[in-house]
Design a protein around this motif. Structure first.
Motif, PDB file in Angstrom:
ATOM      1  N   GLU A  80     -59.770 -65.715   6.540  1.00 22.33           N
ATOM      2  CA  GLU A  80     -61.196 -65.761   6.218  1.00 22.33           C
ATOM      3  C   GLU A  80     -61.697 -64.404   5.721  1.00 22.33           C
ATOM      4  N   HIS A  81     -61.079 -63.329   6.211  1.00 16.00           N
ATOM      5  CA  HIS A  81     -61.449 -61.960   5.826  1.00 16.00           C
ATOM      6  C   HIS A  81     -60.178 -61.227   5.379  1.00 16.00           C
ATOM      7  N   PRO A  82     -59.697 -61.507   4.172  1.00 12.55           N
ATOM      8  CA  PRO A  82     -58.385 -61.004   3.766  1.00 12.55           C
ATOM      9  C   PRO A  82     -58.270 -59.479   3.750  1.00 12.55           C
ATOM     10  N   LEU A  83     -59.244 -58.774   3.212  1.00 13.27           N
ATOM     11  CA  LEU A  83     -59.128 -57.318   3.142  1.00 13.27           C
ATOM     12  C   LEU A  83     -59.164 -56.710   4.539  1.00 13.27           C
ATOM     13  N   ARG A  84     -60.025 -57.228   5.393  1.00 14.44           N
ATOM     14  CA  ARG A  84     -60.106 -56.729   6.772  1.00 14.44           C
ATOM     15  C   ARG A  84     -58.772 -56.933   7.489  1.00 14.44           C
ATOM     16  N   ASP A  85     -58.199 -58.113   7.351  1.00 16.74           N
ATOM     17  CA  ASP A  85     -56.941 -58.404   8.033  1.00 16.74           C
ATOM     18  C   ASP A  85     -55.775 -57.634   7.429  1.00 16.74           C
ATOM     19  N   PHE A  86     -55.814 -57.427   6.124  1.00 18.89           N
ATOM     20  CA  PHE A  86     -54.815 -56.593   5.462  1.00 18.89           C
ATOM     21  C   PHE A  86     -54.850 -55.177   6.039  1.00 18.89           C
ATOM     22  N   CYS A  87     -56.037 -54.613   6.146  1.00 23.20           N
ATOM     23  CA  CYS A  87     -56.180 -53.250   6.669  1.00 23.20           C
ATOM     24  C   CYS A  87     -55.767 -53.181   8.137  1.00 23.20           C
ATOM     25  N   LYS A  88     -56.060 -54.220   8.884  1.00 21.92           N
ATOM     26  CA  LYS A  88     -55.660 -54.268  10.290  1.00 21.92           C
ATOM     27  C   LYS A  88     -54.132 -54.207  10.400  1.00 21.92           C
ATOM     28  N   LEU A  89     -53.441 -54.951   9.546  1.00 24.66           N
ATOM     29  CA  LEU A  89     -51.983 -54.917   9.540  1.00 24.66           C
ATOM     30  C   LEU A  89     -51.480 -53.530   9.150  1.00 24.66           C
ATOM     31  N   CYS A  90     -52.115 -52.913   8.182  1.00 25.06           N
ATOM     32  CA  CYS A  90     -51.741 -51.550   7.789  1.00 25.06           C
ATOM     33  C   CYS A  90     -51.836 -50.611   8.988  1.00 25.06           C
ATOM     34  N   ARG A  91     -52.927 -50.721   9.742  1.00 21.67           N
ATOM     35  CA  ARG A  91     -53.115 -49.863  10.910  1.00 21.67           C
ATOM     36  C   ARG A  91     -52.070 -50.157  11.987  1.00 21.67           C
ATOM     37  N   GLU A  92     -51.721 -51.442  12.157  1.00 17.64           N
ATOM     38  CA  GLU A  92     -50.673 -51.792  13.117  1.00 17.64           C
ATOM     39  C   GLU A  92     -49.343 -51.136  12.754  1.00 17.64           C
ATOM     40  N   LEU A  93     -49.154 -50.898  11.469  1.00 16.70           N
ATOM     41  CA  LEU A  93     -47.921 -50.289  10.980  1.00 16.70           C
ATOM     42  C   LEU A  93     -48.006 -48.766  10.930  1.00 16.70           C
ATOM     43  N   GLY A  94     -49.122 -48.212  11.420  1.00 16.94           N
ATOM     44  CA  GLY A  94     -49.246 -46.764  11.518  1.00 16.94           C
ATOM     45  C   GLY A  94     -49.987 -46.077  10.385  1.00 16.94           C
ATOM     46  N   TYR A  95     -50.616 -46.842   9.526  1.00 15.73           N
ATOM     47  CA  TYR A  95     -51.374 -46.280   8.403  1.00 15.73           C
ATOM     48  C   TYR A  95     -52.861 -46.529   8.636  1.00 15.73           C
ATOM     49  N   GLU A  96     -53.626 -45.471   8.804  1.00 20.05           N
ATOM     50  CA  GLU A  96     -55.067 -45.597   9.077  1.00 20.05           C
ATOM     51  C   GLU A  96     -55.801 -45.937   7.780  1.00 20.05           C
ATOM     52  N   ILE A  97     -55.825 -47.198   7.445  1.00 20.42           N
ATOM     53  CA  ILE A  97     -56.460 -47.689   6.227  1.00 20.42           C
ATOM     54  C   ILE A  97     -57.542 -48.681   6.620  1.00 20.42           C
ATOM     55  N   TYR A  98     -58.729 -48.458   6.059  1.00 18.92           N
ATOM     56  CA  TYR A  98     -59.871 -49.335   6.297  1.00 18.92           C
ATOM     57  C   TYR A  98     -60.358 -49.883   4.960  1.00 18.92           C
ATOM     58  N   GLU A  99     -61.187 -50.915   5.019  1.00 21.88           N
ATOM     59  CA  GLU A  99     -61.635 -51.612   3.812  1.00 21.88           C
ATOM     60  C   GLU A  99     -62.219 -50.664   2.767  1.00 21.88           C
ATOM     61  N   MET A 100     -63.118 -49.808   3.186  1.00 23.36           N
ATOM     62  CA  MET A 100     -63.754 -48.902   2.226  1.00 23.36           C
ATOM     63  C   MET A 100     -62.763 -47.896   1.658  1.00 23.36           C
ATOM     64  N   ASP A 101     -61.713 -47.574   2.407  1.00 27.16           N
ATOM     65  CA  ASP A 101     -60.669 -46.689   1.884  1.00 27.16           C
ATOM     66  C   ASP A 101     -60.003 -47.320   0.664  1.00 27.16           C
ATOM     67  N   VAL A 102     -59.692 -48.614   0.785  1.00 30.77           N
ATOM     68  CA  VAL A 102     -59.016 -49.321  -0.311  1.00 30.77           C
ATOM     69  C   VAL A 102     -59.936 -49.407  -1.532  1.00 30.77           C
ATOM     70  N   ILE A 103     -61.187 -49.743  -1.295  1.00 30.14           N
ATOM     71  CA  ILE A 103     -62.150 -49.867  -2.396  1.00 30.14           C
ATOM     72  C   ILE A 103     -62.377 -48.519  -3.068  1.00 30.14           C
ATOM     73  N   ALA A 104     -62.612 -47.492  -2.271  1.00 26.11           N
ATOM     74  CA  ALA A 104     -62.879 -46.164  -2.822  1.00 26.11           C
ATOM     75  C   ALA A 104     -61.668 -45.605  -3.559  1.00 26.11           C
ATOM     76  N   ALA A 105     -60.472 -45.826  -3.011  1.00 25.52           N
ATOM     77  CA  ALA A 105     -59.259 -45.320  -3.662  1.00 25.52           C
ATOM     78  C   ALA A 105     -59.073 -45.946  -5.036  1.00 25.52           C
ATOM     79  N   GLY A 106     -59.368 -47.233  -5.158  1.00 27.87           N
ATOM     80  CA  GLY A 106     -59.262 -47.888  -6.459  1.00 27.87           C
ATOM     81  C   GLY A 106     -60.260 -47.322  -7.449  1.00 27.87           C
TER      82      GLY A 106
END
Length: 104
Positions: free
Chosen positions: A31-57
């Motif tokens: 239901e919230h793909p970007l949020r869940d994507f970032c959550k998985l990234c954090r579980e893997l040790g990468y501190e990535i949040y939704e706004m990080d992905v948007i701003a980086a692009g």
């Protein structure tokens, strides 16, 4: 390591690990793909949040425009040209469609 570098590292891991690629691809169905994507990234040790992905692009796109257009912004943006989220998934989807990762 910045967000783009972190996403590149995660993409390499996912391309080499079908189970991990499958986990990332499953986030697209939530239901919230970007949020869940970032959550998985954090579980893997990468501190990535939704706004990080948007701003980086957006930052990546702006840097490219400055480098190729002398700083001007007078040419149209191509579809998804600034979307690191979609760029992350492109090779994983291609591998899945080519049948290179049966588990995906």
């Amino acid at each position: 390591m910045n967000t783009a570098e972190s996403l590149a590292a995660l993409q390499i891991q996912a391309k080499n690990d079908p189970a991990l690629a499958g986990r990332f691809l499953q986030t697209r169905e939530s239901e919230h793909p970007l949020r869940d994507f970032c959550k998985l990234c954090r579980e893997l040790g990468y501190e990535i949040y939704e706004m990080d992905v948007i701003a980086a692009g957006e930052e990546s796109y702006a840097a490219m425009r400055r480098a190729t257009n002398g700083g001007g912004e007078n040419s149209p943006m191509l579809d998804m040209e600034d979307d690191l989220y979609e760029e992350f998934f492109a090779p994983l989807i291609i591998k899945r469609e080519e049948g290179k990762h049966d588990e995906i």
